[in-house]
Design a protein around this motif. Structure first.
Motif, PDB file in Angstrom:
ATOM      1  N   GLU A   1       0.832  -1.203   0.000  1.00 32.55           N
ATOM      2  CA  GLU A   1       0.000   0.000   0.000  1.00 32.55           C
ATOM      3  C   GLU A   1       0.870   1.257   0.000  1.00 32.55           C
ATOM      4  OE1 GLU A   1      -3.346   2.277   2.779  1.00 32.55           O
ATOM      5  OE2 GLU A   1      -2.322   0.481   3.506  1.00 32.55           O
ATOM      6  N   ALA A   2       1.917   1.236   0.814  1.00 35.89           N
ATOM      7  CA  ALA A   2       2.810   2.389   0.854  1.00 35.89           C
ATOM      8  C   ALA A   2       3.498   2.598  -0.483  1.00 35.89           C
ATOM      9  CB  ALA A   2       3.854   2.207   1.963  1.00 35.89           C
ATOM     10  N   GLN A   3       3.915   1.523  -1.102  1.00 35.94           N
ATOM     11  CA  GLN A   3       4.545   1.626  -2.428  1.00 35.94           C
ATOM     12  C   GLN A   3       3.610   2.280  -3.439  1.00 35.94           C
ATOM     13  OE1 GLN A   3       6.023  -2.223  -3.800  1.00 35.94           O
ATOM     14  NE2 GLN A   3       8.043  -1.293  -3.892  1.00 35.94           N
ATOM     15  N   LYS A   4       2.356   1.846  -3.432  1.00 31.32           N
ATOM     16  CA  LYS A   4       1.371   2.388  -4.374  1.00 31.32           C
ATOM     17  C   LYS A   4       1.181   3.889  -4.145  1.00 31.32           C
ATOM     18  CE  LYS A   4      -2.949   1.796  -3.539  1.00 31.32           C
ATOM     19  NZ  LYS A   4      -4.290   1.179  -3.325  1.00 31.32           N
ATOM     20  N   ASN A   5       1.040   4.291  -2.894  1.00 29.82           N
ATOM     21  CA  ASN A   5       0.775   5.692  -2.586  1.00 29.82           C
ATOM     22  C   ASN A   5       2.009   6.572  -2.693  1.00 29.82           C
ATOM     23  OD1 ASN A   5      -2.027   5.458  -2.020  1.00 29.82           O
ATOM     24  ND2 ASN A   5      -1.541   4.547  -0.045  1.00 29.82           N
ATOM     25  N   ALA A   6       3.174   5.937  -2.754  1.00 32.12           N
ATOM     26  CA  ALA A   6       4.419   6.692  -2.911  1.00 32.12           C
ATOM     27  C   ALA A   6       4.792   6.871  -4.376  1.00 32.12           C
ATOM     28  CB  ALA A   6       5.557   5.985  -2.175  1.00 32.12           C
ATOM     29  N   ALA A   7       3.898   6.524  -5.274  1.00 32.55           N
ATOM     30  CA  ALA A   7       4.217   6.570  -6.709  1.00 32.55           C
ATOM     31  C   ALA A   7       4.634   7.960  -7.162  1.00 32.55           C
ATOM     32  CB  ALA A   7       3.021   6.079  -7.524  1.00 32.55           C
ATOM     33  N   GLY A   8       4.140   9.002  -6.487  1.00 28.90           N
ATOM     34  CA  GLY A   8       4.500  10.365  -6.867  1.00 28.90           C
ATOM     35  C   GLY A   8       5.928  10.745  -6.531  1.00 28.90           C
ATOM     36  N   MET A   9       6.618   9.891  -5.780  1.00 26.22           N
ATOM     37  CA  MET A   9       8.033  10.136  -5.493  1.00 26.22           C
ATOM     38  C   MET A   9       8.864   9.512  -6.611  1.00 26.22           C
ATOM     39  SD  MET A   9       9.162  11.826  -2.741  1.00 26.22           S
ATOM     40  CE  MET A   9      10.675  11.072  -2.171  1.00 26.22           C
ATOM     41  N   SER A  10       9.093  10.290  -7.657  1.00 23.37           N
ATOM     42  CA  SER A  10       9.879   9.826  -8.790  1.00 23.37           C
ATOM     43  C   SER A  10      11.332   9.610  -8.364  1.00 23.37           C
ATOM     44  CB  SER A  10       9.837  10.860  -9.909  1.00 23.37           C
ATOM     45  OG  SER A  10      10.463  12.071  -9.457  1.00 23.37           O
ATOM     46  N   GLU A  11      12.124   9.026  -9.247  1.00 25.62           N
ATOM     47  CA  GLU A  11      13.548   8.847  -8.941  1.00 25.62           C
ATOM     48  C   GLU A  11      14.214  10.195  -8.691  1.00 25.62           C
ATOM     49  OE1 GLU A  11      15.323   6.133  -8.330  1.00 25.62           O
ATOM     50  OE2 GLU A  11      13.429   5.046  -8.474  1.00 25.62           O
ATOM     51  N   SER A  12      13.796  11.189  -9.461  1.00 27.35           N
ATOM     52  CA  SER A  12      14.337  12.533  -9.257  1.00 27.35           C
ATOM     53  C   SER A  12      13.961  13.059  -7.875  1.00 27.35           C
ATOM     54  CB  SER A  12      13.816  13.478 -10.341  1.00 27.35           C
ATOM     55  OG  SER A  12      14.199  14.818 -10.089  1.00 27.35           O
ATOM     56  N   ALA A  13      12.692  12.884  -7.483  1.00 27.97           N
ATOM     57  CA  ALA A  13      12.242  13.345  -6.173  1.00 27.97           C
ATOM     58  C   ALA A  13      12.973  12.616  -5.053  1.00 27.97           C
ATOM     59  CB  ALA A  13      10.739  13.144  -6.043  1.00 27.97           C
ATOM     60  N   ARG A  14      13.265  11.353  -5.266  1.00 31.80           N
ATOM     61  CA  ARG A  14      13.992  10.581  -4.241  1.00 31.80           C
ATOM     62  C   ARG A  14      15.415  11.109  -4.085  1.00 31.80           C
ATOM     63  NH1 ARG A  14      11.749   4.334  -4.789  1.00 31.80           N
ATOM     64  NH2 ARG A  14       9.565   4.943  -5.088  1.00 31.80           N
ATOM     65  N   ARG A  15      16.023  11.473  -5.183  1.00 26.81           N
ATOM     66  CA  ARG A  15      17.355  12.081  -5.076  1.00 26.81           C
ATOM     67  C   ARG A  15      17.246  13.447  -4.377  1.00 26.81           C
ATOM     68  NH1 ARG A  15      17.697  10.302 -10.564  1.00 26.81           N
ATOM     69  NH2 ARG A  15      17.358  12.446 -11.274  1.00 26.81           N
TER      70      ARG A  15
END
Length: 410
Positions: free
Chosen positions: A263-277
């Motif tokens: 569930e957390a993975q699904k809702n974290a979809a807006g955290m792109s690789e760029s956002a994670r960096r």
């Protein structure tokens, strides 16, 4: 596996939607951000006196509420302010909603609180400065009116000690609502729908202090919902505890725990690789962002000189006008990062139109002046780093509760 699962279970518990506060001795506990609290008295068109009386006759609308913060803000539960002296009730939230959107608080019926802090513009406004009666402009950008339940002193310079004090300030400000408190109160007394609510909710009826209490109560109900960033933090907790080759066994070993991870993975979809960096930069010395944008609401609630506007012939001295202390010259309150993508333009003077401009300002270390904050430092950021930071801030955006801007007393 069992001991590791126990550690991850603690992290997974952060998926619980809220952390409670002020729930003791209350008849009911609610999660702030629930649209049922802010959607207004059911119905269509102007509020009729009969509808208001039916609403007021319901005992549950007058019961003090315990409150919980939604997931994402729940870690800041200890920062909640004002409920000890101004308890929340449904009736008070609803009265505050009506007052917030009612231009009849202004001298010429043209300006409401929402004129400068509108839900369509992230509870701020798209203009550089606030615009009041007769099109008058101030010299500061409209600050947001959400997540104010986590804030003590209000305004960019902190001149209002409480949200209640802030709420009534614009009514008497000559370039905002251009009214007087006395005239505003007299007008409300002549509107039957308002008078009956004030008389039922407050022991002393319609007065300016109670106007402030109702407005502040409504604003405390406006909070940001969970953002992709919040869910990503849960994902990170899982993945730090479980190596990738063990995660595949988690589904079989503990389906319930794995479901929380999924569930957390699904809702974290807006955290792109760029956002994670960008997240890594934001929380590191490289970005230095958390020197001021700290905590669950991403603000230290303090005042800093970033050099913005300090090259003017007569710069706005901000906090100094309140404290008269030299160290506060040009210092302004740290705004929240949450939902910042919706609240352009930026800085206390609205001088920066985009988040890209904001990041550039920080990267160069602000504008030098004798009172520049010691937290302002030149940052060694690549163009990609800057893009990543912007994308991280965009991923800190959650939903607002639904609001009924109309439905005002006849």
């Amino acid at each position: 596996m069992k001991s590791t699962r126990f550690v991850v279970a603690i992290a997974a518990a952060s998926l619980t939607l809220a952390s409670s506060l002020f729930a003791a001795e209350k008849s009911e506990t609610v999660i702030l951000g629930d649209s049922a609290l802010t959607a207004g008295i059911p119905g269509e068109g102007p509020l009729k006196l009969e509808e208001i009386n039916q609403w007021l006759a319901e005992p549950k609308n007058h019961q003090p509420l315990g409150v919980e913060l939604p997931f994402g803000l729940n870690a800041a539960a200890g920062q909640i302010t004002g409920l000890d002296v101004n308890p929340m009730t449904r009736a008070k939230i609803e009265l505050g909603r009506q007052l917030y959107f009612d231009p009849r608080l202004s001298s010429d019926d043209s300006i409401s609180c929402a004129s400068c802090h509108h839900p369509d513009f992230g509870w701020a406004f798209e203009s550089q400065f606030g615009i009041g009666v007769d099109g008058q402009e101030g010299n500061r950008n409209s600050p947001v009116s959400f997540n104010r339940i986590l804030s003590g002193p209000q305004f960019w310079d902190g001149r209002a000690a409480t949200l209640e004090e802030q709420a009534v300030g614009p009514i008497a400000n000559p370039i905002e609502m251009a009214n007087t408190h006395e005239l505003a109160v007299d007008r409300l007394k002549k509107i039957p729908g308002y008078k009956v609510q004030f008389d039922k909710i407050f022991d002393d009826g319609v007065n300016i202090d109670n106007v402030g209490q109702a407005l502040a109560t409504f604003e405390r109900a406006i909070v940001t919902g969970p953002a992709p960033y919040d869910y990503y933090e849960v994902v990170r907790s899982f993945e730090k505890q479980f190596p990738a080759d063990e995660l595949e066994y988690l589904e079989e070993d503990d389906p319930e725990l794995f479901a929380k991870y999924a569930e957390a993975q699904k809702n974290a979809a807006g955290m792109s690789e760029s956002a994670r960096r960008g997240r890594e930069i934001f929380f590191s010395e490289k970005g230095n962002c958390t020197a001021c944008h700290a905590g669950a609401n991403f603000t230290d609630e303090l005042y800093h000189n970033l050099g913005v506007g300090m090259d003017a012939e007569e710069p706005d001295l901000g906090r100094h006008a309140v404290t008269k202390q030299d160290k506060d010259r040009g210092a302004f309150k740290t705004p929240t990062i949450r939902n910042i993508t919706q609240t352009a333009p930026y800085m206390h003077d609205g001088s920066q139109a985009t988040l890209e401009e904001v990041v550039e300002w920080y990267a160069k270390g602000g504008h030098p002046n004798p009172h520049l904050s010691d937290k302002m430092k030149k940052l060694n950021l690549t163009q990609q780093d800057k893009k990543d930071l912007v994308n991280f801030m965009k991923a800190c955006t959650g939903d607002f509760p639904k609001i009924e801007p109309g439905r005002l007393p006849e």
